[in-house]
Design a protein around this motif. Structure first.
Motif, PDB file in Angstrom:
ATOM      1  N   PHE A 142      -8.627  30.507  77.422  1.00 21.81           N
ATOM      2  CA  PHE A 142     -10.004  30.273  77.003  1.00 21.81           C
ATOM      3  C   PHE A 142     -10.596  31.538  76.372  1.00 21.81           C
ATOM      4  CE2 PHE A 142     -14.504  29.963  78.887  1.00 21.81           C
ATOM      5  CZ  PHE A 142     -15.000  29.345  77.762  1.00 21.81           C
ATOM      6  N   GLY A 143     -11.131  31.398  75.153  1.00 23.02           N
ATOM      7  CA  GLY A 143     -11.694  32.545  74.458  1.00 23.02           C
ATOM      8  C   GLY A 143     -12.840  33.185  75.219  1.00 23.02           C
ATOM      9  N   LYS A 176     -11.648   7.269  69.500  1.00 10.62           N
ATOM     10  CA  LYS A 176     -11.995   7.596  70.884  1.00 10.62           C
ATOM     11  C   LYS A 176     -11.924   9.090  71.112  1.00 10.62           C
ATOM     12  CE  LYS A 176     -10.719   6.622  75.674  1.00 10.62           C
ATOM     13  NZ  LYS A 176      -9.766   5.909  76.565  1.00 10.62           N
ATOM     14  N   MET A 177     -10.927   9.736  70.512  1.00  7.83           N
ATOM     15  CA  MET A 177     -10.781  11.187  70.631  1.00  7.83           C
ATOM     16  C   MET A 177     -10.854  11.817  69.243  1.00  7.83           C
ATOM     17  SD  MET A 177      -7.781  11.631  73.527  1.00  7.83           S
ATOM     18  CE  MET A 177      -6.549  10.824  72.489  1.00  7.83           C
ATOM     19  N   SER A 178     -11.278  13.050  69.180  1.00  2.29           N
ATOM     20  CA  SER A 178     -11.370  13.740  67.899  1.00  2.29           C
ATOM     21  C   SER A 178      -9.987  14.198  67.449  1.00  2.29           C
ATOM     22  CB  SER A 178     -12.294  14.956  68.017  1.00  2.29           C
ATOM     23  OG  SER A 178     -12.278  15.702  66.821  1.00  2.29           O
ATOM     24  N   PRO A 179      -9.654  14.006  66.185  1.00  2.00           N
ATOM     25  CA  PRO A 179      -8.361  14.495  65.681  1.00  2.00           C
ATOM     26  C   PRO A 179      -8.388  15.990  65.374  1.00  2.00           C
ATOM     27  CG  PRO A 179      -9.563  13.425  63.918  1.00  2.00           C
ATOM     28  CD  PRO A 179     -10.402  13.260  65.161  1.00  2.00           C
ATOM     29  N   LEU A 180      -9.554  16.601  65.465  1.00  6.43           N
ATOM     30  CA  LEU A 180      -9.676  18.019  65.145  1.00  6.43           C
ATOM     31  C   LEU A 180      -9.434  18.893  66.371  1.00  6.43           C
ATOM     32  CD1 LEU A 180     -12.886  18.042  62.907  1.00  6.43           C
ATOM     33  CD2 LEU A 180     -10.499  18.041  62.163  1.00  6.43           C
ATOM     34  N   SER A 181      -8.860  20.045  66.139  1.00  6.57           N
ATOM     35  CA  SER A 181      -8.752  21.087  67.156  1.00  6.57           C
ATOM     36  C   SER A 181      -9.657  22.229  66.704  1.00  6.57           C
ATOM     37  CB  SER A 181      -7.298  21.567  67.298  1.00  6.57           C
ATOM     38  OG  SER A 181      -6.438  20.501  67.639  1.00  6.57           O
ATOM     39  N   ILE A 182     -10.812  22.347  67.311  1.00  6.00           N
ATOM     40  CA  ILE A 182     -11.809  23.334  66.897  1.00  6.00           C
ATOM     41  C   ILE A 182     -11.749  24.532  67.833  1.00  6.00           C
ATOM     42  CG2 ILE A 182     -14.267  23.784  66.580  1.00  6.00           C
ATOM     43  CD1 ILE A 182     -14.576  20.829  65.847  1.00  6.00           C
ATOM     44  N   VAL A 183     -11.588  25.710  67.248  1.00  7.77           N
ATOM     45  CA  VAL A 183     -11.446  26.932  68.042  1.00  7.77           C
ATOM     46  C   VAL A 183     -12.359  28.020  67.476  1.00  7.77           C
ATOM     47  CG1 VAL A 183      -9.082  26.448  68.772  1.00  7.77           C
ATOM     48  CG2 VAL A 183      -9.486  27.672  66.630  1.00  7.77           C
ATOM     49  N   THR A 184     -12.654  29.013  68.287  1.00  9.20           N
ATOM     50  CA  THR A 184     -13.491  30.140  67.878  1.00  9.20           C
ATOM     51  C   THR A 184     -12.666  31.104  67.032  1.00  9.20           C
ATOM     52  OG1 THR A 184     -14.733  29.948  69.949  1.00  9.20           O
ATOM     53  CG2 THR A 184     -15.015  31.978  68.677  1.00  9.20           C
ATOM     54  N   ALA A 185     -13.168  31.409  65.847  1.00 11.88           N
ATOM     55  CA  ALA A 185     -12.499  32.373  64.971  1.00 11.88           C
ATOM     56  C   ALA A 185     -13.136  33.745  65.068  1.00 11.88           C
ATOM     57  CB  ALA A 185     -12.548  31.895  63.517  1.00 11.88           C
ATOM     58  N   LEU A 186     -14.463  33.780  65.229  1.00  6.54           N
ATOM     59  CA  LEU A 186     -15.154  35.057  65.160  1.00  6.54           C
ATOM     60  C   LEU A 186     -16.501  34.956  65.852  1.00  6.54           C
ATOM     61  CD1 LEU A 186     -15.472  37.941  63.759  1.00  6.54           C
ATOM     62  CD2 LEU A 186     -16.600  36.704  61.905  1.00  6.54           C
ATOM     63  N   GLU A 234     -18.972  33.266  78.191  1.00  9.21           N
ATOM     64  CA  GLU A 234     -18.129  32.088  78.385  1.00  9.21           C
ATOM     65  C   GLU A 234     -18.886  30.814  78.019  1.00  9.21           C
ATOM     66  OE1 GLU A 234     -14.963  33.177  81.893  1.00  9.21           O
ATOM     67  OE2 GLU A 234     -16.935  32.478  82.515  1.00  9.21           O
ATOM     68  N   ASP A 235     -20.137  30.719  78.465  1.00  8.85           N
ATOM     69  CA  ASP A 235     -20.935  29.525  78.182  1.00  8.85           C
ATOM     70  C   ASP A 235     -21.215  29.375  76.690  1.00  8.85           C
ATOM     71  OD1 ASP A 235     -21.003  28.900  80.875  1.00  8.85           O
ATOM     72  OD2 ASP A 235     -22.908  29.923  81.228  1.00  8.85           O
ATOM     73  N   LEU A 236     -21.493  30.491  76.017  1.00  8.85           N
ATOM     74  CA  LEU A 236     -21.741  30.440  74.577  1.00  8.85           C
ATOM     75  C   LEU A 236     -20.504  29.963  73.819  1.00  8.85           C
ATOM     76  CD1 LEU A 236     -23.766  33.744  74.008  1.00  8.85           C
ATOM     77  CD2 LEU A 236     -24.638  31.414  73.777  1.00  8.85           C
ATOM     78  N   GLN A 250      -7.656  36.992  66.466  1.00  4.56           N
ATOM     79  CA  GLN A 250      -6.571  37.047  65.488  1.00  4.56           C
ATOM     80  C   GLN A 250      -5.394  36.157  65.871  1.00  4.56           C
ATOM     81  OE1 GLN A 250      -5.503  41.122  64.629  1.00  4.56           O
ATOM     82  NE2 GLN A 250      -7.618  41.823  64.712  1.00  4.56           N
ATOM     83  N   LYS A 251      -5.081  36.088  67.151  1.00  6.05           N
ATOM     84  CA  LYS A 251      -3.965  35.257  67.625  1.00  6.05           C
ATOM     85  C   LYS A 251      -4.351  34.609  68.942  1.00  6.05           C
ATOM     86  CE  LYS A 251      -0.217  38.022  65.561  1.00  6.05           C
ATOM     87  NZ  LYS A 251       0.249  36.952  64.651  1.00  6.05           N
ATOM     88  N   PRO A 252      -3.886  33.385  69.177  1.00  9.98           N
ATOM     89  CA  PRO A 252      -4.155  32.758  70.473  1.00  9.98           C
ATOM     90  C   PRO A 252      -3.352  33.429  71.578  1.00  9.98           C
ATOM     91  CG  PRO A 252      -2.685  31.385  69.163  1.00  9.98           C
ATOM     92  CD  PRO A 252      -3.116  32.505  68.278  1.00  9.98           C
TER      93      PRO A 252
END
Length: 467
Positions: free
Chosen positions: A339-340, A166-176, A146-148, A374-376
């Protein structure tokens, strides 16, 4: 093309000026079992490096592990209140104007720009231990996963930081989760742990993140594991791909890390193209399966229908465990999906229980690899986890966990993740035999993942990585 494929699979911190960053990379590359293509527990000595190497500068003192997700919420503009999430996601639509039209419009970044250290003070803050403690008085590896996951996302946000917003426009998620390799180090719940990491390779919309974990032994931090994650950037509504800042390596060490990132990308593409879901097994693999089949035929009947297990063997179908999770809002990430890291923890703990039940003794995790998101998973879903031993050899157990979800409105199941874990048992384990063609493919897939590991080593008593 690679970034598009990755994108489709997933639906204040200071930027530290590292005075000794090149020295850090040299140490990373020279540490056996770290940042190398080999898999599994590292052989040979692991000389601990002095603590001062990791405390680069006073202004860059490690972030407390409890603050990582708070920093992510601050960067994204997410709320801890579930009732506010719809409103906040609507507000994020206004950030679309900050997205770059092409990667050329983004300033290049260096590896040191995204470098972060995070401290898990199990020794100095005993109240944290309860969350990370196992009944065997060791550290829960599921919590480390979880921490990683959180750290990897934060590192990518630091790489793509926009000072004017002020906020990031990106949505960054774990793919692999490409791989996690463990060294010959014990995990004590009474000693501080430190994580460090940075972006090591960048495509157009995807990033590779290298992370390391250390634990305090005396007055020195010693290596525990090395992890490689792949992250993708989506737009502010988390619907489509978005460009990320390019990365410029400095010096031969960073150039080698970047080159390794390119090789990793090619390896992942090649591995995917050779998937047993797309291509028939090789001639050698077909021979393996046929020989296993012949060894299970009953010599008394001389029939293809009558099958018996060889000595010290178990049918693969008898090595399964399953679980069900109701996905509550408490386990949501900053984008209000599950949460991934929570998914990885649940999958790991089920895999550990499967390996424990199969091997008849307490197993130890050796490697984690090829976890593909593969899918959220939406909040409110029913999460079905199915774990199965798919390959064994000597003391090693290869476990595959399949994850699928069903909404509360319908009964349609969709695969979200496939997890691969390699465990080592305290004693030799039975052979696992497939009975059907489908199980034979699972066996070969497990064998492929196991063979990506380096030469097996003898189990030591100080391997105490637990669920």
């Amino acid at each position: 093309m690679y970034d598009d494929v990755i994108a489709l699979m997933t639906k204040g911190i200071c930027a530290c000026i590292l005075l000794h960053f090149l020295e850090f990379l040299r140490l990373c590359a020279s540490s056996k079992g770290l940042l190398t293509p080999g898999r599994g527990l590292t052989q040979g000595s692991q000389s601990p490096r002095k603590q001062g190497v990791f405390y680069i500068h006073e202004a860059c003192s490690p972030i407390h592990v409890n603050n990582v997700r708070d920093k992510l919420r601050e960067i994204v503009g997410a709320s801890t209140n579930w009732r506010d999430h719809v409103k906040l996601m609507e507000e994020r639509k206004l950030l679309q104007s900050f997205l770059a039209k092409s990667q050329k419009g983004l300033p290049p970044r260096k590896m040191k720009d995204s470098y972060i250290e995070v401290l898990l003070p199990l020794g100095t803050e005993p109240e944290l231990r309860e969350k990370y403690l196992t009944v065997q008085n060791t550290v829960r590896f599921g919590r480390i996963l979880e921490d990683l996951d959180s750290l990897g996302v934060l590192i990518c946000y630091m790489h793509n930081k926009i000072h004017s917003a002020k906020m990031s426009p990106l949505s960054i998620v774990t793919a692999l989760v490409d791989k996690i390799d463990l060294c010959k180090k014990s995990l004590s719940p009474e000693q501080d742990i430190k994580f460090s990491g940075h972006v090591s390779w960048v495509g157009k919309t995807s990033m590779e993140v290298k992370m390391r974990m250390f634990q305090l032994h005396g007055d020195e931090f010693s290596p525990v594991l090395d992890a490689t994650f792949v992250m993708v950037a989506h737009d502010s509504e988390n619907k489509g791909p978005a460009f990320v800042n390019p990365l410029i390596p400095e010096g031969p060490e960073e150039e080698e890390l970047f080159r390794q990132g390119e090789l990793n990308k090619g390896r992942r593409i090649a591995f995917s193209s050779m998937s047993l879901l797309k291509m028939a097994p090789s001639a050698e693999e077909r021979t393996t399966i046929h020989e296993m089949f012949l060894s299970t035929l009953d010599p008394k009947t001389i029939s293809f229908q009558s099958r018996v297990l060889p000595p010290n063997a178990v049918w693969m179908e008898n090595s399964k465990l399953k679980s069900l999770e109701v996905c509550h809002p408490q386990e949501r990430n900053i984008f209000n999906r599950i949460f991934g890291g929570f998914l990885m923890r649940k999958a790991y703990e089920l895999a550990w229980a499967t390996a424990c039940s199969f091997g008849g003794s307490r197993p130890f995790v050796v490697a984690v690899d090829d976890i593909m998101f593969q899918k959220p998973v939406e909040v409110g879903s029913l999460l079905f986890l199915s774990s199965q031993v798919c390959f064994t050899q000597n003391n090693y157990i290869q476990v595959r966990v399949h994850s699928e979800v069903a909404s509360l409105q319908n009964r349609e199941h969709m695969t979200t993740n496939v997890f691969h874990f390699t465990f080592m048992s305290e004693k030799e384990v039975p052979l696992v035999f497939p009975r059907t063609y489908g199980e034979s493919m699972l066996y070969l897939d497990g064998q492929r993942h196991f063979n990506s590991m380096s030469v097996p080593v003898t189990l030591k008593k100080d391997y105490v990585v637990a669920p």
